[in-house]
Write an enzyme that holds these catalytic residues in place. Structure first.
Site, PDB file in Angstrom:
ATOM      1  N   ARG A  51       0.866  -1.189   0.000  1.00 58.41           N
ATOM      2  CA  ARG A  51       0.000   0.000   0.000  1.00 58.41           C
ATOM      3  C   ARG A  51       0.896   1.230   0.000  1.00 58.41           C
ATOM      4  NH1 ARG A  51       2.366   2.120   3.708  1.00 58.41           N
ATOM      5  NH2 ARG A  51       0.781   3.722   3.743  1.00 58.41           N
ATOM      6  N   GLY A  52       0.240   2.402  -0.191  1.00 56.86           N
ATOM      7  CA  GLY A  52       0.999   3.642  -0.339  1.00 56.86           C
ATOM      8  C   GLY A  52       1.129   3.915  -1.833  1.00 56.86           C
ATOM      9  N   ALA A  53       0.871   5.175  -2.221  1.00 54.93           N
ATOM     10  CA  ALA A  53       0.714   5.489  -3.647  1.00 54.93           C
ATOM     11  C   ALA A  53       1.898   5.049  -4.526  1.00 54.93           C
ATOM     12  CB  ALA A  53       0.415   6.978  -3.805  1.00 54.93           C
ATOM     13  N   ARG A  94      -7.434  -0.276  -6.731  1.00 53.23           N
ATOM     14  CA  ARG A  94      -7.680   0.858  -5.822  1.00 53.23           C
ATOM     15  C   ARG A  94      -7.826   2.122  -6.671  1.00 53.23           C
ATOM     16  NH1 ARG A  94      -4.213   1.200  -0.520  1.00 53.23           N
ATOM     17  NH2 ARG A  94      -6.140   2.216   0.157  1.00 53.23           N
ATOM     18  N   GLN A 203      -1.999   2.878   9.976  1.00 52.67           N
ATOM     19  CA  GLN A 203      -0.698   2.882   9.279  1.00 52.67           C
ATOM     20  C   GLN A 203       0.366   3.667  10.057  1.00 52.67           C
ATOM     21  OE1 GLN A 203      -3.648   3.456   7.823  1.00 52.67           O
ATOM     22  NE2 GLN A 203      -3.695   2.895   5.672  1.00 52.67           N
ATOM     23  N   ASP A 244      -1.874  10.960  -2.350  1.00 46.42           N
ATOM     24  CA  ASP A 244      -2.301   9.888  -3.270  1.00 46.42           C
ATOM     25  C   ASP A 244      -2.635  10.434  -4.642  1.00 46.42           C
ATOM     26  OD1 ASP A 244      -2.903   8.771  -0.419  1.00 46.42           O
ATOM     27  OD2 ASP A 244      -2.683   7.088  -1.798  1.00 46.42           O
ATOM     28  N   ASN A 254      -5.204  12.612   0.285  1.00 41.96           N
ATOM     29  CA  ASN A 254      -4.306  11.771   1.080  1.00 41.96           C
ATOM     30  C   ASN A 254      -5.175  11.049   2.112  1.00 41.96           C
ATOM     31  OD1 ASN A 254      -1.597  10.849   1.746  1.00 41.96           O
ATOM     32  ND2 ASN A 254      -1.799  12.028   3.633  1.00 41.96           N
ATOM     33  N   LYS A 255      -4.525  10.248   2.922  1.00 49.03           N
ATOM     34  CA  LYS A 255      -5.253   9.415   3.894  1.00 49.03           C
ATOM     35  C   LYS A 255      -6.277  10.220   4.683  1.00 49.03           C
ATOM     36  CE  LYS A 255      -5.046   5.922   4.334  1.00 49.03           C
ATOM     37  NZ  LYS A 255      -6.028   5.096   3.597  1.00 49.03           N
TER      38      LYS A 255
HETATM   39  O1  MRU Z   1      -4.510   3.381   2.139  1.00 43.78           O
HETATM   40  P1  MRU Z   1      -3.030   3.561   2.032  1.00 43.78           P
HETATM   41  O2  MRU Z   1      -2.282   3.011   3.193  1.00 43.78           O
HETATM   42  O3  MRU Z   1      -2.495   3.057   0.711  1.00 43.78           O
HETATM   43  O4  MRU Z   1      -2.830   5.131   2.040  1.00 43.78           O
HETATM   44  C1  MRU Z   1      -1.546   5.662   1.971  1.00 43.78           C
HETATM   45  C2  MRU Z   1      -1.500   7.138   2.078  1.00 43.78           C
HETATM   46  O5  MRU Z   1      -2.506   7.814   2.196  1.00 43.78           O
HETATM   47  C3  MRU Z   1      -0.148   7.779   1.943  1.00 43.78           C
HETATM   48  O6  MRU Z   1      -0.057   8.930   2.716  1.00 43.78           O
HETATM   49  C4  MRU Z   1       0.065   8.151   0.475  1.00 43.78           C
HETATM   50  O7  MRU Z   1      -0.172   7.055  -0.346  1.00 43.78           O
HETATM   51  C5  MRU Z   1       1.426   8.662   0.224  1.00 43.78           C
HETATM   52  S1  MRU Z   1       2.614   7.384   0.324  1.00 43.78           S
HETATM   53  C6  MRU Z   1       4.146   8.010  -0.031  1.00 43.78           C
END
Ligand code: MRU
Length: 353
Positions: A51-53, A94, A203, A244, A254-255
């Site tokens: 996970r994470g963009a 996603r 997270q 994201d 973002n999250k």
């Molecule tokens: O749902 P996730 O854990 O994939 O969400 C991740 C985030 O929101 C991060 O802040 C974002 O992807 C940036 S990662 C460098």
């Protein structure tokens, strides 16, 4: 002073398959999942093993190669048709992080532009996936260093607040927001990092805290509703988060919880930075209202392990991301430098992208 460099790489090519750190098992277990097929990669992205963009972009690029490898034809046209199906499968995992779509498009474009046999195309797709992986680590290191340059000059040692995990685990390595934290730590500008726990998937508490502990970076975990209090007490000098998807006007998805953090930072006159690679900017979207927001299962809210938290008969709403308006963001830190959000489109020439 020397710091340990326990490097974390969440997506690596190993033994003819992709090794993913299973992020659903951290911090209790540091385990890897071997991915051999594109379908399994799609499932790993959906279930947030990875996970994470930027990390899901890298994973999707390898997923495209794994899918290409599975196509048993030497006919170019038929091969490209099948590859489009693989792209569709991976795109459906996603919806919010644009890096996923960016990486898949880059892989598809490579396939269409490569001349020669189907085997030649497969080889170039492998090289492209590897390049996306390597480039992302370099990009994050540049983001970290550009971020360090725009952090407040006083006090000497800063306390930074971050949300979710925008660290090595969320990228190919080093991290975006946590890349800025890492660079600040390396240059002895960091006192400590405060990590929002980040309900509902935690997270921050699980992943950001784990990464900091690996490197000996002092970390304090707070629950999400404690941030305003910490700012009011003068404990936070700046906020740094990842992204994201960033729309052309600088609005940033973002999250979930990032938006409220930006509001309280503004109320306390604390700079609020977004750190993200250029691949996170979606110039096709005029503003943040156009960013698709993923909704996830209600279980993430009402269940912790085997324990059910809420009574029968209630409804749930579980958006995984929110959009922070550009005017709450002090600067967007990229691998090409830091920009005012409303200057993004003007500052970045097409050849930089
Ligand atoms: O749902 P996730 O854990 O994939 O969400 C991740 C985030 O929101 C991060 O802040 C974002 O992807 C940036 S990662 C460098």
């Amino acid at each position: 002073m020397t710091h340990s460099t326990n490097q974390v790489y969440p997506v690596i090519w190993h033994n003819n398959s992709v090794s993913l750190i299973d992020q659903t098992r951290l911090p209790n277990e540091y385990a890897f999942v071997e991915i051999h097929r594109s379908e399994d990669m799609a499932q790993a992205i959906k279930t947030m093993i990875v996970r994470g963009a930027p990390a899901i972009g890298v994973a999707a690029a390898y997923g495209m190669y794994l899918g290409a490898r599975e196509i048993a034809t030497s006919d170019r046209h038929e091969f490209l048709n099948h590859l489009e199906t693989v792209a569709k499968l991976l795109r459906a995992t996603r919806p919010t992080a644009v890096n996923l779509f960016w990486a898949i498009s880059r892989m598809l474009k490579t396939a269409y532009e490569t001349l020669g046999t189907v085997e030649d195309i497969k080889q170039v797709l492998f090289q492209t996936a590897q390049a996306i992986n390597i480039e992302d680590v370099q990009t994050c290191q540049a983001i970290g260093d550009h971020g360090l340059a725009v952090l407040p000059k006083t006090p000497d040692k800063l306390t930074l607040l971050t949300h979710c995990n925008a660290g090595a685990l969320a990228t190919a390595g080093y991290g975006t927001a946590l890349g800025v934290v890492r660079s600040a730590w390396r240059d002895e500008r960091l006192e400590r990092v405060f990590a929002d726990e980040t309900r509902p998937r935690l997270q921050g508490a699980k992943l950001t805290a784990w990464e900091c502990v690996q490197e000996g970076i002092p970390v304090t975990v707070i629950t999400d509703n404690m941030a305003a209090h910490c700012m009011q007490r003068g404990l936070i000098h700046a906020v740094v988060v990842g992204a994201d998807r960033i729309a052309a006007n600088g609005d940033t998805a973002n999250k979930i919880g990032t938006y409220s953090l930006a509001i309280v930072a503004k109320a306390h006159n604390i700079p609020f930075f977004v750190a993200a690679p250029l691949s996170t900017i979606d110039f096709d979207l005029f503003d943040g209202t156009q960013i698709p927001i993923e909704e996830r299962q209600p279980e993430e809210i009402y269940q912790v392990g085997d324990t059910i938290l809420t009574p029968e008969g209630v409804n749930f709403y579980n958006p995984a991301f929110d959009v922070t308006p550009a005017d709450l963001i002090t600067a967007i830190i990229t691998e090409k430098g830091a920009f005012f959000p409303n200057q993004l489109a003007k500052s970045l020439s097409p050849q930089m992208l």
